[in-house]
Motif scaffolding. Structure first.
Motif, PDB file in Angstrom:
ATOM      1  N   GLY A   1     -46.177   5.969 -12.667  1.00  0.00           N
ATOM      2  CA  GLY A   1     -46.594   5.684 -14.051  1.00  0.00           C
ATOM      3  C   GLY A   1     -47.999   6.194 -14.322  1.00  0.00           C
TER       4      GLY A   1
ATOM      5  N   GLY B   1     -50.418   7.874 -18.157  1.00  0.00           N
ATOM      6  CA  GLY B   1     -51.329   7.291 -19.134  1.00  0.00           C
ATOM      7  C   GLY B   1     -51.964   6.053 -18.562  1.00  0.00           C
TER       8      GLY B   1
ATOM      9  N   LEU C   1     -53.782   3.007 -16.911  1.00  0.00           N
ATOM     10  CA  LEU C   1     -54.458   2.836 -15.626  1.00  0.00           C
ATOM     11  C   LEU C   1     -54.062   3.913 -14.626  1.00  0.00           C
ATOM     12  CD1 LEU C   1     -54.095  -1.042 -15.415  1.00  0.00           C
ATOM     13  CD2 LEU C   1     -56.260   0.200 -15.284  1.00  0.00           C
TER      14      LEU C   1
ATOM     15  N   ASP D   1     -44.526  10.156 -13.660  1.00  0.00           N
ATOM     16  CA  ASP D   1     -44.316   9.411 -14.913  1.00  0.00           C
ATOM     17  C   ASP D   1     -43.023   9.856 -15.558  1.00  0.00           C
ATOM     18  OD1 ASP D   1     -46.616   7.640 -16.723  1.00  0.00           O
ATOM     19  OD2 ASP D   1     -44.658   8.100 -17.612  1.00  0.00           O
ATOM     20  N   LEU D   2     -42.269   8.849 -15.929  1.00  0.00           N
ATOM     21  CA  LEU D   2     -40.983   9.103 -16.586  1.00  0.00           C
ATOM     22  C   LEU D   2     -41.178   9.495 -18.044  1.00  0.00           C
ATOM     23  CD1 LEU D   2     -37.846   8.591 -16.318  1.00  0.00           C
ATOM     24  CD2 LEU D   2     -38.305   6.240 -16.950  1.00  0.00           C
TER      25      LEU D   2
ATOM     26  N   VAL E   1     -39.121   5.376 -11.197  1.00  0.00           N
ATOM     27  CA  VAL E   1     -39.388   4.716  -9.913  1.00  0.00           C
ATOM     28  C   VAL E   1     -38.105   4.171  -9.282  1.00  0.00           C
ATOM     29  CG1 VAL E   1     -41.810   4.130 -10.238  1.00  0.00           C
ATOM     30  CG2 VAL E   1     -40.047   2.640 -11.208  1.00  0.00           C
TER      31      VAL E   1
ATOM     32  N   ASN F   1     -47.617   1.422  -9.879  1.00  0.00           N
ATOM     33  CA  ASN F   1     -48.310   1.104 -11.128  1.00  0.00           C
ATOM     34  C   ASN F   1     -47.402   1.162 -12.347  1.00  0.00           C
ATOM     35  OD1 ASN F   1     -50.832   1.177 -12.998  1.00  0.00           O
ATOM     36  ND2 ASN F   1     -49.744   3.095 -13.453  1.00  0.00           N
ATOM     37  N   ALA F   2     -46.291   1.912 -12.251  1.00  0.00           N
ATOM     38  CA  ALA F   2     -45.441   2.111 -13.427  1.00  0.00           C
ATOM     39  C   ALA F   2     -45.013   0.770 -13.995  1.00  0.00           C
ATOM     40  CB  ALA F   2     -44.206   2.921 -13.049  1.00  0.00           C
TER      41      ALA F   2
ATOM     42  N   HIS G   1     -40.326  -2.892 -12.395  1.00  0.00           N
ATOM     43  CA  HIS G   1     -41.502  -3.415 -11.676  1.00  0.00           C
ATOM     44  C   HIS G   1     -41.184  -3.724 -10.215  1.00  0.00           C
ATOM     45  CE1 HIS G   1     -44.348  -3.829 -15.029  1.00  0.00           C
ATOM     46  NE2 HIS G   1     -43.279  -4.084 -15.780  1.00  0.00           N
TER      47      HIS G   1
ATOM     48  N   THR H   1     -49.000  -3.750  -8.185  1.00  0.00           N
ATOM     49  CA  THR H   1     -49.702  -4.165  -9.399  1.00  0.00           C
ATOM     50  C   THR H   1     -49.028  -5.403  -9.975  1.00  0.00           C
ATOM     51  OG1 THR H   1     -50.207  -1.856  -9.808  1.00  0.00           O
ATOM     52  CG2 THR H   1     -50.570  -3.390 -11.625  1.00  0.00           C
ATOM     53  N   THR H   2     -49.726  -6.514  -9.879  1.00  0.00           N
ATOM     54  CA  THR H   2     -49.216  -7.740 -10.492  1.00  0.00           C
ATOM     55  C   THR H   2     -49.947  -7.942 -11.818  1.00  0.00           C
ATOM     56  OG1 THR H   2     -48.741 -10.088 -10.136  1.00  0.00           O
ATOM     57  CG2 THR H   2     -50.831  -9.279  -9.280  1.00  0.00           C
TER      58      THR H   2
ATOM     59  N   ARG I   1     -51.866   1.261 -23.723  1.00  0.00           N
ATOM     60  CA  ARG I   1     -50.836   1.065 -24.755  1.00  0.00           C
ATOM     61  C   ARG I   1     -50.037  -0.220 -24.511  1.00  0.00           C
ATOM     62  NH1 ARG I   1     -45.870   5.186 -23.506  1.00  0.00           N
ATOM     63  NH2 ARG I   1     -45.262   4.113 -21.608  1.00  0.00           N
ATOM     64  N   LEU I   2     -50.022  -0.686 -23.220  1.00  0.00           N
ATOM     65  CA  LEU I   2     -49.312  -1.939 -22.953  1.00  0.00           C
ATOM     66  C   LEU I   2     -50.035  -3.128 -23.558  1.00  0.00           C
ATOM     67  CD1 LEU I   2     -47.892  -2.134 -19.304  1.00  0.00           C
ATOM     68  CD2 LEU I   2     -46.695  -1.646 -21.422  1.00  0.00           C
TER      69      LEU I   2
HETATM   70  P1  NAI Z   1     -49.192   2.095 -19.532  1.00  0.00           P
HETATM   71  O1  NAI Z   1     -48.005   1.852 -20.383  1.00  0.00           O
HETATM   72  O2  NAI Z   1     -50.321   2.861 -20.104  1.00  0.00           O
HETATM   73  O3  NAI Z   1     -48.748   2.793 -18.209  1.00  0.00           O
HETATM   74  C1  NAI Z   1     -47.519   2.571 -17.592  1.00  0.00           C
HETATM   75  C2  NAI Z   1     -46.883   3.901 -17.305  1.00  0.00           C
HETATM   76  O4  NAI Z   1     -45.693   3.720 -16.570  1.00  0.00           O
HETATM   77  C3  NAI Z   1     -46.493   4.663 -18.565  1.00  0.00           C
HETATM   78  O5  NAI Z   1     -47.108   5.931 -18.579  1.00  0.00           O
HETATM   79  C4  NAI Z   1     -44.974   4.769 -18.475  1.00  0.00           C
HETATM   80  O6  NAI Z   1     -44.452   5.991 -18.976  1.00  0.00           O
HETATM   81  C5  NAI Z   1     -44.747   4.669 -17.001  1.00  0.00           C
HETATM   82  N1  NAI Z   1     -43.405   4.221 -16.667  1.00  0.00           N
HETATM   83  C6  NAI Z   1     -42.659   3.268 -17.284  1.00  0.00           C
HETATM   84  N2  NAI Z   1     -41.455   3.159 -16.696  1.00  0.00           N
HETATM   85  C7  NAI Z   1     -41.432   4.050 -15.690  1.00  0.00           C
HETATM   86  C8  NAI Z   1     -40.483   4.396 -14.704  1.00  0.00           C
HETATM   87  N3  NAI Z   1     -39.280   3.788 -14.660  1.00  0.00           N
HETATM   88  N4  NAI Z   1     -40.782   5.326 -13.800  1.00  0.00           N
HETATM   89  C9  NAI Z   1     -41.976   5.967 -13.850  1.00  0.00           C
HETATM   90  N5  NAI Z   1     -42.913   5.673 -14.748  1.00  0.00           N
HETATM   91  C10 NAI Z   1     -42.660   4.741 -15.673  1.00  0.00           C
HETATM   92  O7  NAI Z   1     -49.701   0.683 -19.064  1.00  0.00           O
HETATM   93  P2  NAI Z   1     -50.957   0.201 -18.164  1.00  0.00           P
HETATM   94  O8  NAI Z   1     -51.635  -0.842 -18.910  1.00  0.00           O
HETATM   95  O9  NAI Z   1     -51.720   1.340 -17.668  1.00  0.00           O
HETATM   96  O10 NAI Z   1     -50.219  -0.521 -16.988  1.00  0.00           O
HETATM   97  C11 NAI Z   1     -50.191  -0.089 -15.654  1.00  0.00           C
HETATM   98  C12 NAI Z   1     -49.725  -1.225 -14.785  1.00  0.00           C
HETATM   99  O11 NAI Z   1     -50.658  -2.291 -14.857  1.00  0.00           O
HETATM  100  C13 NAI Z   1     -48.399  -1.822 -15.199  1.00  0.00           C
HETATM  101  O12 NAI Z   1     -47.661  -2.154 -14.043  1.00  0.00           O
HETATM  102  C14 NAI Z   1     -48.775  -3.075 -15.936  1.00  0.00           C
HETATM  103  O13 NAI Z   1     -47.752  -4.039 -15.894  1.00  0.00           O
HETATM  104  C15 NAI Z   1     -49.996  -3.482 -15.179  1.00  0.00           C
HETATM  105  N6  NAI Z   1     -50.892  -4.363 -15.910  1.00  0.00           N
HETATM  106  C16 NAI Z   1     -51.683  -3.893 -16.904  1.00  0.00           C
HETATM  107  C17 NAI Z   1     -52.535  -4.727 -17.580  1.00  0.00           C
HETATM  108  C18 NAI Z   1     -53.466  -4.234 -18.599  1.00  0.00           C
HETATM  109  O14 NAI Z   1     -54.324  -5.016 -19.053  1.00  0.00           O
HETATM  110  N7  NAI Z   1     -53.385  -2.970 -18.967  1.00  0.00           N
HETATM  111  C19 NAI Z   1     -52.541  -6.179 -17.319  1.00  0.00           C
HETATM  112  C20 NAI Z   1     -51.727  -6.562 -16.213  1.00  0.00           C
HETATM  113  C21 NAI Z   1     -50.924  -5.668 -15.563  1.00  0.00           C
END
Ligand code: NAI
Length: 729
Positions: A14, A17, A19, A38-39, A74, A97-98, A121, A147-148, A197-198
């Protein structure tokens, strides 16, 4: 020095974008070869596009970094790892991270909402990590991030599916940390907070902009660096702050009594105690958790009152027993050996003493009772006050009894390490009796074992048991005239000299301090009289040969004032010399119930037994056999079971032992056994020794498969009674 990732291959899932992108850029900037996965899905897991990953790869390459894109989900874990192997030939780091969100209040969560979240996840992280695992194990290096989320740790309205999956990742990480640790494959978990974006729907735009992903990435880089030894940790990270989390557990409360049913009313009545975090502990492992249950079982069995913490609140056998003090090192030269010998009254007036007083003597040796010194220095470090469930007033401590056993003659210089364990805590009414076992090692070899019985005045009444099968009991002398009596004088400066060996308590030197404690003058250390008595036996019955010395036990009854004379009465009963030590001037007994055990001149020494490929465990069983002769019928009452042991060597069965503590007065049998065995343990000779020497926790040995158990597994809690006490080797 800056942290480089040159030569490392890093996969970030992931990473198109948020993190993940930030991690990818940061790893690449420090030399890593990065697989940007990234998917290209939307935040709910719909759609697919290669654009997101490609863009990040371009960014990295534009800065001169190394990166390839991977567009698989993933859920296709193998393919992601294959991308790394195809492009860079190895995989060192996986950052799981995805992620997606499908937030709904609980009642509205559909099967798909639940399953998709779990698939991406939890199952996704599992599949990617499993695909990398064997590569990491083989190369003996790997770093994994899970990543929790705070939503998982604390819960969050509308995120039941996400919370469950996210905390599932912590469970996964906890176990990977254990399974990977010996291969240098470490796994840690982060709960990040960052604008992405999340989070754009849940945070105001200003906050979103200021919680930058670049305030999270440095933690991920450090945790993934080969220099970082953190394993199994959980971290909250965001806004440039990082904190570590761990579990905390209340002291809790036993709510059942022996042979009585456990009732919900008892739970209700003790609820405040069960939930009271005062004095809470921080269990670190399954073993910590199991050890407590085992202690509870044996406390309940031995009818400790149901509420061990009720009276004092600050003393809890359930918590304290089994706790270890941090190991301490004691470094010494011949100077300390000689100083100690002078402290216990040796003098050049006696030509026999020269071998203990002159380092140039051809047989220069250390007195066996010097074996108390390294362990005493471990106690003096004040570690006792850090033991949970042992909130005692250290000024109210009296040294009650001391047992010392030596496994080989002590070296005359070097470093010895000592490890102390609280083995029991008894309620004597007027005070608490603390039993501390201390093992002293030279390198990996156990050289001495001490048991300190420490009486804490005024700390009783907490509802604990009064006696312990773990205590080395004093034994009264035979009722006949002693076989030998030695009288020796102490000098006015005996205590002043003895204290230089490490017991700096002012009670032994400062008249006003001694007066406050109720003595007319500073008193001699009990362990100094102990040393006097031991050397009297050594001279009288063992020709001053320290290798003949095996063990000594004594109870400290009354003080000696330096300058008084000590009279040691001795009774020989086989290899055991009973002793009683008196102050000649007053007739007061100062050491009671005391004895010294000597090795017989022709007795098999440990060296003889282990030579010629014999099993080390044979020694332990021989010792168990000896102790069973002394205490067999008492053990039968306590244990009432038949234990079988299968000892293996190089993977093959090497010996069978049966300890029958059910029939007759207890028997030890080597070889095939005809009776019924309640429980059989299988362990290699080496692992058995580790357990016996307390280096390997039995529960840990069990869970790691080093100790196999067949039959009534609950009986293993009684093992300790047999092994720990009866096989101190
Ligand atoms: P994000 O949406 O910017 O990044 C997640 C990425 O994962 C996206 O680019 C998406 O295309 C990719 N993705 C989704 N499904 C996928 C798959 N099946 N296979 C491959 N890639 C896939 O979100 P962010 O905020 O960067 O989140 C990263 C991680 O951190 C996530 O696991 C999220 O749950 C976790 N997290 C983030 C928080 C935050 O404040 N941003 C808070 C707590 C956890």
């Amino acid at each position: 020095m800056s942290l480089s990732f040159e030569g490392s291959v890093v996969l970030i899932t992931g990473a198109g974008g948020g993190l993940g992108r930030e991690y990818a850029l940061a790893f690449a900037e420090r030399g890593a070869s990065v697989v940007v996965n990234d998917l290209g899905a939307d935040t709910k897991g719909g759609g697919k596009s290669s654009a997101a990953a490609d863009k990040v790869v371009e960014e990295i390459r534009a800065k001169g970094g190394k990166a390839v894109a991977n567009y698989d989900s993933v859920e296709e874990g193998e393919k992601l790892i294959q991308s790394a192997l195809d492009a860079f030939g190895r995989i060192d780091v996986v950052v799981n991270n995805a992620g997606i969100l499908r937030d709904r209040s609980f009642a509205r969560i559909s099967d798909l909402d639940w399953d998709l979240i779990h698939r991406i996840h939890l199952r996704g992280s599992f599949l990617v990590t499993r695909a990398a695992w064997n590569h990491m194990k083989k190369q003996k290096f790997g770093r994994i991030i899970m990543t929790t989320s705070a939503a998982g740790i604390y819960g969050n309205f509308g995120q039941a599916n996400y919370s469950a999956a996210k905390l599932g990742l912590l469970g996964l990480s906890n176990t990977l940390a254990i399974e990977g640790s010996k291969y240098n494959v470490y796994c840690n978990t982060i709960a990040p907070v960052a604008g992405s974006r999340l989070t754009e729907d849940v945070m105001p735009p200003d906050l979103l902009a200021s919680l930058k992903p670049e305030y999270v990435a440095p933690l991920v880089l450090w945790l993934c660096h080969e220099a970082c030894q953190e394993n199994g940790g959980l971290f909250e990270v965001g806004a440039g702050w990082i904190g570590k989390l761990r579990w905390e557990r209340t002291l809790g409360q036993i709510v059942r009594q022996k042979n009585k049913p456990m009732a919900p009313e008892a739970v209700r009545d003790q609820w405040d105690k069960i939930c009271d975090f005062t004095g809470a502990t921080k269990p670190k492992s399954l073993q910590d958790s199991m050890a407590l249950m085992m202690n509870v079982l044996s406390d309940v069995e031995s009818e400790v009152k149901a509420n061990p913490t009720a009276a004092a609140g600050s003393i809890s056998p359930t918590e304290a027993v089994g706790q270890k003090l941090p190991p301490t090192a004691f470094t010494f030269t011949h100077t300390q050996c000689i100083l100690y010998a002078l402290g216990v009254g040796m003098s050049t007036k006696d030509p026999d003493h020269l071998r203990f007083l002159y380092e140039g003597h051809p047989e220069f040796s250390c007195l066996p009772t010097f074996g108390v010194i390294p362990s005493q220095s471990a106690l003096m470090d004040g570690g006792l006050s850090s033991i949970p469930g042992l909130d005692i007033d250290l000024t109210q401590i009296l040294h009650g009894e001391q047992y010392l056993e030596i496994y080989r003659p002590l070296p005359t210089s070097g470093t010895l390490t000592s490890e102390a364990t609280v083995v029991d805590l008894l309620d004597k009414g007027s005070g608490a009796l603390l039993l501390l076992d201390m093992n002293t090692y030279s390198g990996n070899e156990l050289v001495a074992y001490n048991q300190f019985s420490v009486f804490v005045v005024g700390a009783g009444g907490f509802g604990g048991k009064r006696t312990s099968e773990k205590a080395k009991a004093p034994i009264p002398p035979p009722k006949r005239a002693p076989d030998a009596v030695v009288t020796d004088s102490t000098t006015k400066d005996q205590a002043a000299l003895y204290r230089l060996s490490g017991d700096w308590n002012p009670l032994h030197i400062d008249p006003s301090f001694a007066a406050m404690a109720g003595f007319k003058a500073p008193i001699l250390h009990g362990l100094a009289s102990y040393g006097f008595a031991a050397r009297h036996v050594l001279k009288q019955f063992a020709d001053n040969d320290p290798s003949r010395f095996k063990a000594i036990k004594a109870r400290f009854v009354k003080p000696v004032i330096p300058g008084q004379s000590l009279q040691t009465e001795m009774w020989k009963e086989g290899n055991r010399i009973h002793i009683q030590c008196k102050v000649k001037e007053t007739g007061d007994v100062v050491l009671a119930g005391a004895y010294v055990d000597l090795h017989g001149t022709s007795e098999a020494s440990p060296e003889n037994l282990t030579r010629g490929g014999a099993l080390q465990s044979d020694l332990v069983f021989a010792e168990i056999g000896r102790r069973m002769k002394d205490a067999g019928s008492e053990l039968v009452k306590k244990v009432n079971a038949v234990f079988g042991w299968e000892i293996t060597k190089d993977g093959k069965s090497a010996a069978q032992w049966t300890i029958d503590l059910k029939n007759g007065g207890g028997t030890l049998n080597r070889g095939p056994y005809s009776g019924k065995v309640d429980v059989t343990f299988t362990a290699s000779d080496e692992d058995f020794m580790e357990v016996v020497q307390g280096k390997l926790n039995p529960q840990k040995a069990f869970f790691s498969g080093k100790l196999k158990v067949k039959g009534n597994i609950m009986l293993s809690q009684k093992l300790e009674v047999i092994l720990k006490d009866y096989a101190k080797l």
